[in-house]
Enzyme design. Structure first.
Site, PDB file in Angstrom:
ATOM      1  N   ARG A  22      -6.162   1.359  18.146  1.00 16.26           N
ATOM      2  CA  ARG A  22      -5.881  -0.086  18.038  1.00 16.26           C
ATOM      3  C   ARG A  22      -5.507  -0.721  19.372  1.00 16.26           C
ATOM      4  O   ARG A  22      -5.527  -1.957  19.480  1.00 16.26           O
ATOM      5  CB  ARG A  22      -4.798  -0.328  16.982  1.00 16.26           C
ATOM      6  CG  ARG A  22      -5.362  -0.131  15.587  1.00 16.26           C
ATOM      7  CD  ARG A  22      -4.367  -0.405  14.496  1.00 16.26           C
ATOM      8  NE  ARG A  22      -5.040  -0.313  13.204  1.00 16.26           N
ATOM      9  CZ  ARG A  22      -4.405  -0.122  12.046  1.00 16.26           C
ATOM     10  NH1 ARG A  22      -3.097  -0.012  12.008  1.00 16.26           N
ATOM     11  NH2 ARG A  22      -5.102  -0.065  10.925  1.00 16.26           N
ATOM     12  N   SER A  64       7.452   9.311  12.097  1.00 17.87           N
ATOM     13  CA  SER A  64       6.326   9.041  11.206  1.00 17.87           C
ATOM     14  C   SER A  64       6.742   9.247   9.765  1.00 17.87           C
ATOM     15  O   SER A  64       7.185  10.332   9.383  1.00 17.87           O
ATOM     16  CB  SER A  64       5.164   9.985  11.555  1.00 17.87           C
ATOM     17  OG  SER A  64       4.280  10.106  10.450  1.00 17.87           O
ATOM     18  N   ASP A  93       1.965  -1.106  11.758  1.00 15.93           N
ATOM     19  CA  ASP A  93       0.640  -1.551  11.309  1.00 15.93           C
ATOM     20  C   ASP A  93       0.346  -3.012  11.667  1.00 15.93           C
ATOM     21  O   ASP A  93      -0.741  -3.514  11.385  1.00 15.93           O
ATOM     22  CB  ASP A  93       0.519  -1.372   9.783  1.00 15.93           C
ATOM     23  CG  ASP A  93       0.501   0.101   9.393  1.00 15.93           C
ATOM     24  OD1 ASP A  93       0.127   0.951  10.231  1.00 15.93           O
ATOM     25  OD2 ASP A  93       0.865   0.410   8.243  1.00 15.93           O
ATOM     26  N   ARG A  98      -7.464  -3.693   9.590  1.00 19.36           N
ATOM     27  CA  ARG A  98      -6.468  -4.600  10.185  1.00 19.36           C
ATOM     28  C   ARG A  98      -7.010  -5.311  11.426  1.00 19.36           C
ATOM     29  O   ARG A  98      -6.595  -6.417  11.750  1.00 19.36           O
ATOM     30  CB  ARG A  98      -5.183  -3.835  10.501  1.00 19.36           C
ATOM     31  CG  ARG A  98      -4.568  -3.198   9.249  1.00 19.36           C
ATOM     32  CD  ARG A  98      -3.095  -2.925   9.392  1.00 19.36           C
ATOM     33  NE  ARG A  98      -2.647  -1.970   8.388  1.00 19.36           N
ATOM     34  CZ  ARG A  98      -2.327  -2.283   7.125  1.00 19.36           C
ATOM     35  NH1 ARG A  98      -2.405  -3.537   6.707  1.00 19.36           N
ATOM     36  NH2 ARG A  98      -1.929  -1.352   6.275  1.00 19.36           N
ATOM     37  N   GLN A 126       4.747   9.363   7.372  1.00 14.63           N
ATOM     38  CA  GLN A 126       3.777  10.245   6.717  1.00 14.63           C
ATOM     39  C   GLN A 126       4.166  11.703   6.908  1.00 14.63           C
ATOM     40  O   GLN A 126       4.098  12.495   5.966  1.00 14.63           O
ATOM     41  CB  GLN A 126       2.371   9.964   7.258  1.00 14.63           C
ATOM     42  CG  GLN A 126       1.894   8.571   6.871  1.00 14.63           C
ATOM     43  CD  GLN A 126       0.492   8.261   7.351  1.00 14.63           C
ATOM     44  OE1 GLN A 126      -0.073   8.994   8.151  1.00 14.63           O
ATOM     45  NE2 GLN A 126      -0.068   7.168   6.875  1.00 14.63           N
ATOM     46  N   ARG A 177       2.849   5.947  -3.247  1.00 15.07           N
ATOM     47  CA  ARG A 177       3.973   6.783  -3.685  1.00 15.07           C
ATOM     48  C   ARG A 177       4.209   6.639  -5.185  1.00 15.07           C
ATOM     49  O   ARG A 177       4.590   7.614  -5.857  1.00 15.07           O
ATOM     50  CB  ARG A 177       5.228   6.424  -2.879  1.00 15.07           C
ATOM     51  CG  ARG A 177       5.137   6.925  -1.425  1.00 15.07           C
ATOM     52  CD  ARG A 177       6.090   6.186  -0.515  1.00 15.07           C
ATOM     53  NE  ARG A 177       6.150   6.724   0.836  1.00 15.07           N
ATOM     54  CZ  ARG A 177       5.273   6.478   1.816  1.00 15.07           C
ATOM     55  NH1 ARG A 177       4.226   5.699   1.576  1.00 15.07           N
ATOM     56  NH2 ARG A 177       5.423   6.993   3.016  1.00 15.07           N
ATOM     57  N   LYS A 221       0.835  -1.208   0.000  1.00 18.70           N
ATOM     58  CA  LYS A 221       0.000   0.000   0.000  1.00 18.70           C
ATOM     59  C   LYS A 221       0.865   1.252   0.000  1.00 18.70           C
ATOM     60  O   LYS A 221       0.622   2.177  -0.777  1.00 18.70           O
ATOM     61  CB  LYS A 221      -0.924  -0.041   1.227  1.00 18.70           C
ATOM     62  CG  LYS A 221      -1.871   1.131   1.347  1.00 18.70           C
ATOM     63  CD  LYS A 221      -3.107   0.770   2.161  1.00 18.70           C
ATOM     64  CE  LYS A 221      -2.854   0.682   3.641  1.00 18.70           C
ATOM     65  NZ  LYS A 221      -2.686   2.019   4.283  1.00 18.70           N
ATOM     66  N   SER A 222       1.858   1.300   0.867  1.00 20.48           N
ATOM     67  CA  SER A 222       2.706   2.507   0.944  1.00 20.48           C
ATOM     68  C   SER A 222       3.426   2.758  -0.371  1.00 20.48           C
ATOM     69  O   SER A 222       3.517   3.898  -0.841  1.00 20.48           O
ATOM     70  CB  SER A 222       3.754   2.339   2.054  1.00 20.48           C
ATOM     71  OG  SER A 222       3.131   2.289   3.304  1.00 20.48           O
ATOM     72  N   ARG A 260      -8.790  11.814  12.562  1.00 19.62           N
ATOM     73  CA  ARG A 260      -7.349  11.582  12.779  1.00 19.62           C
ATOM     74  C   ARG A 260      -6.562  12.896  12.833  1.00 19.62           C
ATOM     75  O   ARG A 260      -6.933  13.881  12.212  1.00 19.62           O
ATOM     76  CB  ARG A 260      -6.819  10.626  11.705  1.00 19.62           C
ATOM     77  CG  ARG A 260      -7.484   9.252  11.861  1.00 19.62           C
ATOM     78  CD  ARG A 260      -6.979   8.254  10.888  1.00 19.62           C
ATOM     79  NE  ARG A 260      -5.600   7.923  11.129  1.00 19.62           N
ATOM     80  CZ  ARG A 260      -4.883   7.138  10.318  1.00 19.62           C
ATOM     81  NH1 ARG A 260      -5.433   6.642   9.230  1.00 19.62           N
ATOM     82  NH2 ARG A 260      -3.631   6.868  10.595  1.00 19.62           N
TER      83      ARG A 260
END
Ligand code: S3P
Length: 439
Positions: A346, A167, A315, A391, A169, A27, A22-23, A122
């Site tokens: 989580r 992070s 994750d 997840r 992100q 990108r 996914k990451s 978030r």
């Protein structure tokens, strides 16, 4: 909403390739879109999150097409994106919103970034703060939540920035804004975080210096088209790694999996717990390390997992908590407050679900202690709320392998944000899982 029902017991066997990372997929779209020339992406993850990124660029004038199993993206260059006609809806995807914030801050036009209820809860101050320091103008709900309105046409200045938390992100957001800034942008990483942005910017021809934990990049550098081969996602493979470790008699091979050192915490943690995991055929694929992974049923034991491991497996903790529940002894995770601001909280949500299944857990602000039950069935059955977190749903699906009665999991549509086809793939290697529409 779909509901999963997982029968009690069983094992996993066979060979499978989970979908693309996914990451890396996010990108690949973003960088090809602002590159000069056409990039060819193979193994792209067609999940809801990555398709949200693709649609966002489509609405900014980026053309793409399928060619066999490849996605071809025609780049428009650093300054070639067009103003979108409406808001960019990024669904459930934190990566899309945080990375795009950096990119949109450097555009000549305004944009509005929206998301679903979870994404709108978030924290976005972590990207708004550094971008504002660079000269971006961003308005947000209560100053810190989506929707974000990013006012274009600002002249960005490079900054020297240390994010408040490790992070990828935040780091990537600042580096992407740095491409549009005057001067050299520097990011000091407070801890290791995934480095896909750095690897891929390098592949697209951007000069990015790294010295220890410090990254710097000069603004105004063009990207040049590149062919990205997306590896299978270790975060998706993680459910099967855990499933095979806990399912008696399991033996599984996962092929072509990304094992980037900044991501492979789940492998190292499971091995430290006694997992029988071996890697073979290690190779480099478009700048990312990849391997085949063999995993067998294992006698796991509990361990202490400290802050240094958290971002490397950020994750994978929902799956790791399920492994911990089947291990001999106690597993203690600390330094993981970031888990509370993911697609769900989580720590709270996993604790709730594990307790529902009869597992003894205690919760702290920054982690959780899980008391394993190695001999008997680790779980009794029950009905789990996934809290619309992909997840959480997939982690509890694997718990069925060591349960004495069926497990029902609610609100599983969100699995498609990262792992379309999960149910079919899981059934193919032996998990007794059925998906049905809940009334
Ligand atoms: C991601 C980074 C991680 C991770 C997320 C994907 C990325 O978040 O949890 O699923 O692609 O950069 P943080 O970097 O905020 O920890």
């Amino acid at each position: 909403m779909r509901q999963f029902e997982v029968a009690a017991g069983g094992s996993l066997a066979g060979t499978l390739r989970v979908p693309g990372d996914k990451s890396v997929s996010h990108r690949a779209i973003m960088f090809s879109a602002i590159a000069e020339g056409s990039s060819r992406i193979t193994g792209f993850l067609e999940s809801a999150d990555c398709l949200a990124t693709l649609k966002a660029f489509e609405s900014m004038g980026v053309d793409y097409r399928s060619e066999g199993d490849a996605l071809i993206v025609d780049g428009r260059g650093l300054h070639g994106l067009c103003a979108p006609s409406g808001a960019l809806d990024l669904g459930n995807s934190g990566t899309s919103m945080r990375l795009l914030s950096g990119l949109m801050a450097g555009q000549s036009f305004d944009s509005v970034l929206t998301g679903d209820a979870s994404l709108s809860r978030r924290p976005m101050r972590r990207v708004i703060d550094p971008l504002t320091r660079m000269g971006a103008r961003i308005s947000a709900q209560d100053g810190e939540r989506a929707p974000l309105t990013i006012h274009g046409g600002q002249t960005l200045q490079a900054i020297d920035y240390t994010p408040p938390v490790a992070s990828a992100q935040i780091k990537s957001c600042v580096l992407l804004a740095g491409l549009y800034a005057q001067g050299t942008t520097t990011v000091h990483e407070p801890g290791v975080s995934r480095d896909h942005t750095e690897r891929m910017l390098d592949a697209f021809g951007v000069r990015l210096e790294r010295e220890g934990a410090t990254l710097s990049l000069a603004g105004g550098q063009p990207l040049h088209a590149f062919d990205v081969a997306v590896p299978a996602d270790l975060s998706s493979a993680a459910f099967f790694l855990v499933g095979a470790c806990i399912g008696h008699g399991s033996r599984l091979r996962l092929t072509d999996v990304g094992i980037n050192p900044t991501r492979r915490g789940v492998i190292d943690i499971l091995q430290a717990m006694g997992a029988r995991i071996t890697l073979s055929n290690e190779r480099l694929q478009a700048g990312e390390p990849v391997a085949d992974i063999d995993v067998q049923a294992s006698d796991l034991h509990g361990i202490d997992i400290g802050a240094d491991m958290v971002e490397l497996a950020i994750d994978e903790f929902p799956a790791l908590f399920v492994a911990a529940a089947c291990a001999r002894g106690t597993t203690r995770l600390t330094g993981a407050a970031e888990l509370r601001v993911k697609e769900s909280d989580r720590i709270a949500v996993m604790a709730e679900g594990l307790r529902t299944l009869g597992v003894e857990v205690s919760v702290a602000d920054d982690g959780m202690t899980v008391v394993g039950r190695p001999d008997a069935d680790a779980f009794h059955g029950g009905r789990i709320a996934s809290h619309e977190d992909h997840r959480i749903a997939m982690a509890f699906a694997m718990a069925g392998l060591r349960s004495s009665a069926p497990i029902v999991i609610d609100d599983c549509d969100y699995v498609d944000t990262s792992f379309p086809g999960f149910v079919a793939l899981a059934r193919g290697v032996g998990l007794s899982i059925a998906a049905r529409q809940a009334s």
